[in-house]
Motif scaffolding. Sequence first.
Motif, mmCIF file in Angstrom:
data_model
loop_
_atom_site.group_PDB
_atom_site.id
_atom_site.type_symbol
_atom_site.label_atom_id
_atom_site.label_comp_id
_atom_site.label_asym_id
_atom_site.label_seq_id
_atom_site.Cartn_x
_atom_site.Cartn_y
_atom_site.Cartn_z
ATOM 1 N N ARG A 186 0.875 -1.118 0.035
ATOM 2 C CA ARG A 186 -0.140 0.150 0.021
ATOM 3 C C ARG A 186 1.058 1.372 0.033
ATOM 4 O O ARG A 186 1.750 1.527 0.655
ATOM 5 C CB ARG A 186 -0.762 -0.012 1.317
ATOM 6 C CG ARG A 186 -1.972 1.232 1.201
ATOM 7 C CD ARG A 186 -2.732 1.066 2.260
ATOM 8 N NE ARG A 186 -2.092 1.441 3.678
ATOM 9 C CZ ARG A 186 -1.539 2.652 4.052
ATOM 10 N NH1 ARG A 186 -2.221 4.071 3.322
ATOM 11 N NH2 ARG A 186 -1.191 2.841 5.134
ATOM 12 N N SER B 164 0.877 5.467 0.294
ATOM 13 C CA SER B 164 -0.289 6.486 0.593
ATOM 14 C C SER B 164 0.520 7.873 0.073
ATOM 15 O O SER B 164 1.647 7.825 0.200
ATOM 16 C CB SER B 164 -0.628 6.680 1.951
ATOM 17 O OG SER B 164 0.473 6.850 2.709
ATOM 18 N N THR C 237 -1.744 -1.133 -3.966
ATOM 19 C CA THR C 237 -2.758 0.040 -3.861
ATOM 20 C C THR C 237 -2.314 1.235 -3.458
ATOM 21 O O THR C 237 -1.603 1.552 -2.447
ATOM 22 C CB THR C 237 -3.718 -0.399 -2.886
ATOM 23 O OG1 THR C 237 -4.341 -1.710 -3.038
ATOM 24 C CG2 THR C 237 -5.005 0.658 -2.641
ATOM 25 N N GLU D 164 -2.820 5.102 -2.698
ATOM 26 C CA GLU D 164 -4.100 5.751 -1.998
ATOM 27 C C GLU D 164 -3.830 7.159 -2.186
ATOM 28 O O GLU D 164 -2.728 7.650 -1.521
ATOM 29 C CB GLU D 164 -4.256 5.120 -0.536
ATOM 30 C CG GLU D 164 -5.625 5.465 -0.009
ATOM 31 C CD GLU D 164 -5.634 5.070 1.208
ATOM 32 O OE1 GLU D 164 -4.782 5.257 2.448
ATOM 33 O OE2 GLU D 164 -6.759 4.325 1.619
ATOM 34 N N ILE E 183 -6.750 4.796 -5.932
ATOM 35 C CA ILE E 183 -8.021 4.892 -5.156
ATOM 36 C C ILE E 183 -7.751 6.361 -4.645
ATOM 37 O O ILE E 183 -6.676 6.890 -4.026
ATOM 38 C CB ILE E 183 -8.097 4.129 -3.922
ATOM 39 C CG1 ILE E 183 -8.071 2.645 -4.402
ATOM 40 C CG2 ILE E 183 -9.506 4.650 -2.989
ATOM 41 C CD1 ILE E 183 -8.651 1.718 -3.273
ATOM 42 N N VAL F 174 -8.820 9.317 -2.283
ATOM 43 C CA VAL F 174 -9.787 9.781 -1.187
ATOM 44 C C VAL F 174 -10.547 11.243 -1.511
ATOM 45 O O VAL F 174 -9.346 12.085 -1.239
ATOM 46 C CB VAL F 174 -9.129 9.631 0.122
ATOM 47 C CG1 VAL F 174 -9.939 10.287 1.270
ATOM 48 C CG2 VAL F 174 -8.721 8.027 0.322
ATOM 49 N N SER G 33 -12.486 6.555 -2.923
ATOM 50 C CA SER G 33 -12.843 6.091 -1.573
ATOM 51 C C SER G 33 -13.660 6.855 -0.743
ATOM 52 O O SER G 33 -13.067 8.240 -0.784
ATOM 53 C CB SER G 33 -11.562 5.482 -0.818
ATOM 54 O OG SER G 33 -11.727 5.016 0.116
ATOM 55 N N HIS H 202 -8.857 8.083 5.549
ATOM 56 C CA HIS H 202 -7.520 7.572 5.296
ATOM 57 C C HIS H 202 -6.880 6.954 6.446
ATOM 58 O O HIS H 202 -7.150 7.421 7.311
ATOM 59 C CB HIS H 202 -6.689 8.825 4.839
ATOM 60 C CG HIS H 202 -5.284 8.406 4.336
ATOM 61 N ND1 HIS H 202 -5.091 7.431 3.584
ATOM 62 C CD2 HIS H 202 -4.100 8.974 4.626
ATOM 63 C CE1 HIS H 202 -3.745 7.575 3.201
ATOM 64 N NE2 HIS H 202 -3.045 8.562 3.686
#
Length: 678
Positions: free
Chosen positions: A404, A406, A433, A435, A466, A468, A477, A481
């Motif tokens: 992941r 971010s 992923t 984010e 994705i 946010v 999404s 977070h």
Amino acid sequence: MFRHDVLASLVVFLVAVPLSLGIALASGAPIAAGLIAAIVGGVVAGATGGSPFQVSGPAAGLTVIMAETIDQFGWGVTCLITVIAGAVQIALGMSRVATAALAISPAIVHGMLAGIGVTIVLSQLHVVLGGSPQSSALANITDLPGQLIGHHDTAVMLGVGTIAILLLWPRVPPALRHVPGPLVAVAVVTLVAVVTSADVSRVDLGDEVLTIGLVPELPEGNWAAVLMAAVTVAVIASVESLLSAVAVDRLHTGPRARLNKELVGQGLANMTSGALGGLPVTGVIVRSSANVRAGARTRASAILHGVWVLLFVALLAGLLEQIPLAVLAGLLVHVGASLIAPDHIRTVRAHGDLSIYVVTLAGVVMLDLLNGVLIGVGLSLLLMLHRRVKSLIHAEDCGDGSWRVSVDGALTALSVPRLSRVLGAVPAECAVTIELVVDYLDHAAFEYLSAWKHGHERTGGQVEVIEVGHEWFGHRSTAPHSETKRRLPFLGLLAPWSYWRKTEQGEAWAADRMGVPRTASRLDTLVIACDDAPVVPNLRPAGEQGGIVTVRTSGNTVPRTRNGASGSTIALIEYAVRVLGVREVVVCGHSGCDAVPGGPDDRTPTLDGVHPTTPADRAALCNVLQQIDHVVRNPVVAAAVGAGRLHVCGMYVDGSRVYRADATGEFALVAGTAARAN
């Protein structure tokens, strides 16, 4: 009601007299100039300003710049500078730009006030210790050790005694604290000096207090420097007055301040004060807060306080001439120290602006007020730019063969090297992923993410992006977070490429590049707001998803026909409904609106069941409902409403409170929302 105003005005009068004398002394102006400014500030600014509970007069915040101005130009030309500064303030108020002054960072304002406080303390300590202040703060610092070990006489005891009373007064019983501390300190120590026949320098008013004439003098050249000084005084006085008016609004529940009108009132007061030989006038939070706490109900309190000062000076000037200068110096040392407020330091530190505060303070002390403020503004712009391009990028192994990544903040070309290093550490052929919690995404960053995504997928990996809060990559999404804290403000207005991305052409391009389906337009709301509004209603009436288009008109007016220039407003409404596909049109009014004419109206809407207290606010509220009628009569709007694709409603902003009209036309407070500053 008038009884409350009379009592409050007496309290403010008792605070104003000693402070006005001390500020004149610190500025190097004639002592009477401070009293003239107090009288004019009370009567003229109180009668014509837009903040009914604000009390104006000479302010400690201008002492440094006035001392420099008087030293450079002399007193006569300084009075002319005050008159010109007042004219500049009137022009600013009439051009409706008063709220623009609030764009200055509070850290700069607090740093400026703290720098002024340090400068006042350094200069007046020399007077308390029996000496004379030097021409600069650095010289005062250099000479202070010698002053401390030098010869001290009676004046020192009087000055130190004044400071001691001021420090101890907040600890006396509450019943006694109703009497202003500055008045007690000056009165008690002056009485001691009179009883003991102390041989010290005292206030010398002469005959100038009652001499009213056109004091300003024309300069003998160098008009550019005179005009620059006038603009400097106008800007600083305006910022201080407007910030004080906003602060006073937080102390009461009465009518909100009308900032443009307040600026015009301050300009009229400064033109009058300069013409009569007085110091510049500003709104003063010390006197204003005393006015509110004393129970003032109308602007009559501020006006009466100026009348009491005038009567006191005219009838009892001899009492003022008994005050030792060392007593006023002690009072100013305390006032200067109070400008360095620990609460302000804690606040700016919590917001990450302590460096701006410190640099502004140091610049004011080491250089001068204008350069200190300019340095602070420059640093705040650099920090703002840094925060706009800063991003927090973090990658973690989820333990099941997936990763992941971010990204939080603003993802720009400057962030690509950091993003490249983080993504380079992600193993090939794994599921990733990404984010995004980003407020800003530029073209370079999008290109890099697109290229990395396709490259990773060609090696056998899987990538899901994705977003946010946004849908730039096609997946959105709604979950909070999980790791990185959201630290940066909304920056949509700074993202032209991402707005292009939302167009039909941009959607098609992104679909081809990222392999995601095209999405529909996400502009949800059209807000029609007044161009005089102190806030932009950047609320989300239609929900969290989507964007807002804001149209500003005078008095949030929607014309009924396309005649003349008004046709552009109708065209914008029809374009937003027919092309952009907005789902809601909001007509948003605000309190204290100068653009709505008063007049009778059949409807009497309320705010949470309470009628507005002023005719202007009642007219502004009725105006919202009237403009809603104009909107829904538009054929394009009517068709969309009839098809169930559009909703039209009204909103009303009163300070930090936001109200929304219900089906009956009454306005109810929007729970958990507040208007954000422009």
